[in-house]
Design an enzyme around this catalytic site. Structure first.
Site, mmCIF file in Angstrom:
data_model
loop_
_atom_site.group_PDB
_atom_site.id
_atom_site.type_symbol
_atom_site.label_atom_id
_atom_site.label_comp_id
_atom_site.label_asym_id
_atom_site.label_seq_id
_atom_site.Cartn_x
_atom_site.Cartn_y
_atom_site.Cartn_z
ATOM 1 N N LYS A 120 14.604 33.184 38.415
ATOM 2 C CA LYS A 120 14.124 33.418 39.786
ATOM 3 C C LYS A 120 15.182 32.907 40.751
ATOM 4 O O LYS A 120 15.378 31.703 40.903
ATOM 5 C CB LYS A 120 12.803 32.697 40.058
ATOM 6 C CG LYS A 120 12.180 33.127 41.394
ATOM 7 C CD LYS A 120 11.121 32.165 41.887
ATOM 8 C CE LYS A 120 11.691 31.068 42.750
ATOM 9 N NZ LYS A 120 12.222 31.544 44.069
ATOM 10 N N GLY B 68 18.795 22.480 42.784
ATOM 11 C CA GLY B 68 18.294 22.490 44.153
ATOM 12 C C GLY B 68 18.078 21.085 44.654
ATOM 13 O O GLY B 68 18.655 20.125 44.132
ATOM 14 N N SER B 69 17.220 20.944 45.635
ATOM 15 C CA SER B 69 16.997 19.643 46.259
ATOM 16 C C SER B 69 16.174 18.737 45.348
ATOM 17 O O SER B 69 15.421 19.200 44.480
ATOM 18 C CB SER B 69 16.261 19.820 47.588
ATOM 19 O OG SER B 69 14.919 20.201 47.359
ATOM 20 N N ALA C 198 13.682 16.938 46.305
ATOM 21 C CA ALA C 198 12.262 17.110 46.634
ATOM 22 C C ALA C 198 11.659 18.258 45.842
ATOM 23 O O ALA C 198 10.559 18.130 45.272
ATOM 24 C CB ALA C 198 12.107 17.348 48.134
ATOM 25 N N THR C 199 12.365 19.388 45.776
ATOM 26 C CA THR C 199 11.852 20.519 45.007
ATOM 27 C C THR C 199 11.924 20.232 43.515
ATOM 28 O O THR C 199 11.047 20.650 42.752
ATOM 29 C CB THR C 199 12.628 21.800 45.348
ATOM 30 O OG1 THR C 199 12.600 22.004 46.762
ATOM 31 C CG2 THR C 199 12.028 23.008 44.658
ATOM 32 N N GLY C 200 12.949 19.499 43.097
ATOM 33 C CA GLY C 200 13.064 19.125 41.692
ATOM 34 C C GLY C 200 11.871 18.321 41.206
ATOM 35 O O GLY C 200 11.393 18.498 40.075
ATOM 36 N N GLU D 291 19.465 19.727 38.192
ATOM 37 C CA GLU D 291 20.684 19.343 38.921
ATOM 38 C C GLU D 291 20.305 19.307 40.388
ATOM 39 O O GLU D 291 20.099 20.333 41.012
ATOM 40 C CB GLU D 291 21.803 20.343 38.631
ATOM 41 C CG GLU D 291 23.183 19.800 38.967
ATOM 42 C CD GLU D 291 23.654 20.234 40.327
ATOM 43 O OE1 GLU D 291 23.438 19.453 41.291
ATOM 44 O OE2 GLU D 291 24.225 21.326 40.442
ATOM 45 N N CYS E 100 26.365 20.728 46.460
ATOM 46 C CA CYS E 100 25.658 19.518 46.043
ATOM 47 C C CYS E 100 26.624 18.375 45.766
ATOM 48 O O CYS E 100 26.302 17.207 46.006
ATOM 49 C CB CYS E 100 24.807 19.809 44.815
ATOM 50 S SG CYS E 100 25.731 20.501 43.428
ATOM 51 N N GLU F 153 21.023 13.465 52.550
ATOM 52 C CA GLU F 153 22.054 14.467 52.287
ATOM 53 C C GLU F 153 21.946 15.549 53.357
ATOM 54 O O GLU F 153 20.981 16.308 53.369
ATOM 55 C CB GLU F 153 21.866 15.072 50.896
ATOM 56 C CG GLU F 153 22.915 16.120 50.551
ATOM 57 C CD GLU F 153 22.638 16.787 49.209
ATOM 58 O OE1 GLU F 153 23.603 17.264 48.596
ATOM 59 O OE2 GLU F 153 21.458 16.846 48.798
#
Length: 485
Positions: free
Chosen positions: A185, A236-237, A239-241, A258, A292, A389
């Site tokens: 996705k 990704g971030s 928070a989303t991780g 990551e 990143c 970040e």
């Protein structure tokens, strides 16, 4: 503003209105349940639509991957390698169209978009050269103990918007080379280049091996929760991780995460400011700071602080910023409106704290999500720009008096992706770099990646690693075979 003719040529050649890009499910191009707009960050206007996959179509993609996996895993490693090498040729043959799409959807200058496609192909070629052989752990009078690595099954991959292809293709290669099948996705901000690649790849791979579904956060959550997926690879971030990790917990999926970096670089008192200014600038501002592992915090010895600020500010003021199809442009826009607001909010916080702006500090007065390359000093470590970040073209330059202090401040972050140390005495700089709590520490360089060297983060910058044999093993199950003599 009149847009560059090259942009119009790209849109005309790609014919996105006449031939909209589709989902790839079980070897077939499929329309989504609906379509959503894709925004050009250089204009803040939609230029195309992408298919929105339904949850039922996600189930179809996972079922197709599950059906295809045993036969794909049964193929010899060398045969899978050859199939994947054909994908590298496909990337290079389609380089110009893919680069146009990346510039349109992500915003980076066209030469950098071409570099991204070429780099994705090069990473693919270096990754498939690797092997994961059977290891003999013990062989004696009692018998033989071997360590095998077997495919996990179906991998789900969720990819970010800052590098739409170069952070997508390696996940596909990790999964397929090791005998898994995959459902990808891409980010809803930048789905088009990945959709095009997957759609064209169907002719080269068995049906169901590579599936691509685009959509929003609900689709990503369903992918992470899906009971027939054995592993999630996410970039990704942080928070989303965390959300991906929580969604995966119900079935105890294997995870490779990551996540964010907020990477620190330390400039030692023996460094040459003029010699390091350009590499430091490149490592902080490449892709408009949307990498990143870019430098996000720069700690400079007090003796050199003023000179480094001035050298970086000169480059920030001189660098060409604009739409990705404009000639001579080096830095493009921030990719999306939400991130644009975040970066401007961080700059407002710095301004309120009395920071000194050596360059930039504001949005550019033009359409699109542009922010002037910004160099800031005079901030405390608890300011938003230092503690968070920013993921934009903004760099805080912080002063230190003692190397131990600099290391302590660099390590105080909850993140630890990469870091670097800069100085003329390379062995001394290497000793400082070894003290950084990061996945990769470098001396007199920062932004580098080699597909045959493992890459992963420390602390809240992620779990597991990708690249090298170590990264491939994260897509496999260790399997010990103990046979008596």
């Amino acid at each position: 503003m009149e847009h560059h003719p090259m942009r119009a040529e790209a849109l005309r050649t790609l014919r996105l209105d006449d031939t909209p890009l589709m989902l790839s499910i079980d070897g077939q191009a499929r329309e989504g349940e609906s379509r959503f707009e894709v925004i050009d960050p250089a204009t803040a206007q939609p230029f195309a639509t992408a298919p929105e996959a339904s949850l039922a179509q996600l189930d179809e993609a996972v079922a197709a991957a599950r059906r295809a996996q045993p036969a794909w895993a049964a193929r010899p490693w060398a045969e899978r390698r050859q199939k994947l090498l054909a994908l590298a040729d496909l990337l290079l043959q389609d380089l110009e169209s893919l680069a146009w799409l990346i510039t349109l959807e992500q915003g980076k200058p066209l030469p950098r978009a071409r570099d991204e496609v070429a780099r994705a192909a090069a990473q693919l070629q270096r990754l498939v050269a690797l092997d994961v052989p059977v290891e003999t752990l013990r062989e004696d009078a009692q018998g033989r103990v071997e360590l095998h690595h077997r495919p996990l099954g179906v991998v789900g991959a969720i990819t970010p918007w800052n590098m739409p292809l170069v952070l997508c293709v390696p996940k596909i290669v990790h999964a397929l080379l090791t005998g898994n099948t995959i459902v990808v996705k891409p980010s809803p901000y930048t789905p088009l280049s990945a959709l095009r690649f997957a759609q064209r790849a169907q002719a080269l791979l068995p049906a169901g091996t590579l599936n691509m579904v685009s959509g929003g956060n609900d689709l990503g959550r369903a992918l992470a929760e899906h009971p027939d997926i054995q592993k999630i690879s996410f970039t990704g971030s942080a928070a989303t991780g965390r959300k991906v990790m929580a969604s995966s917990a119900g079935t105890l999926k294997r995870l490779t995460l990551e996540l964010g970096g907020n990477d620190a670089a330390i400039v030692l008192p023996d460094a040459d400011p003029e010699a390091i200014a350009q590499p430091l600038f490149n490592a902080a501002f490449a892709n408009s700071g949307q990498i990143c592992m870019a430098i996000k915090r720069l700690y400079v010895h007090e003796r050199l602080h003023g000179a480094v600020c001035e050298a970086l500010a000169q480059r920030a003021k001189a660098v060409a910023v604009g739409g990705g199809f404009e000639p001579g442009v080096v830095l493009g826009p921030v990719q999306n409106a939400a991130q644009h607001r975040i970066v401007l909010g961080i700059l407002d916080d710095a301004r309120e704290r009395g920071a000194r702006f050596h360059a930039g500090g504001q949005a550019l007065d033009r359409e699109g999500y542009f922010i002037a390359p910004t160099v800031v000093s005079g901030l405390a470590d608890d300011s938003r720009l230092v503690a968070e970040e920013p993921f934009g073209p903004v760099l805080p330059v912080l002063s230190f008096t003692d190397v131990d202090e600099a290391v302590q401040r660099a390590n105080a972050s909850p993140y630890g992706l990469t870091g670097s140390v800069w100085g003329r005495d390379v062995p001394a700089a290497a000793r400082v770099a070894a003290r950084l709590e990061v996945g990769t520490a470098s001396v007199n360089q920062h932004l580098w990646l080699d597909a045959q060297i493992p890459f992963g983060g420390a602390k809240q910058s992620g779990l597991g690693s990708e690249y090298a044999a170590q990264g491939l093993k994260h897509y496999m199950q260790a399997h010990v075979v103990n046979a008596p003599a």
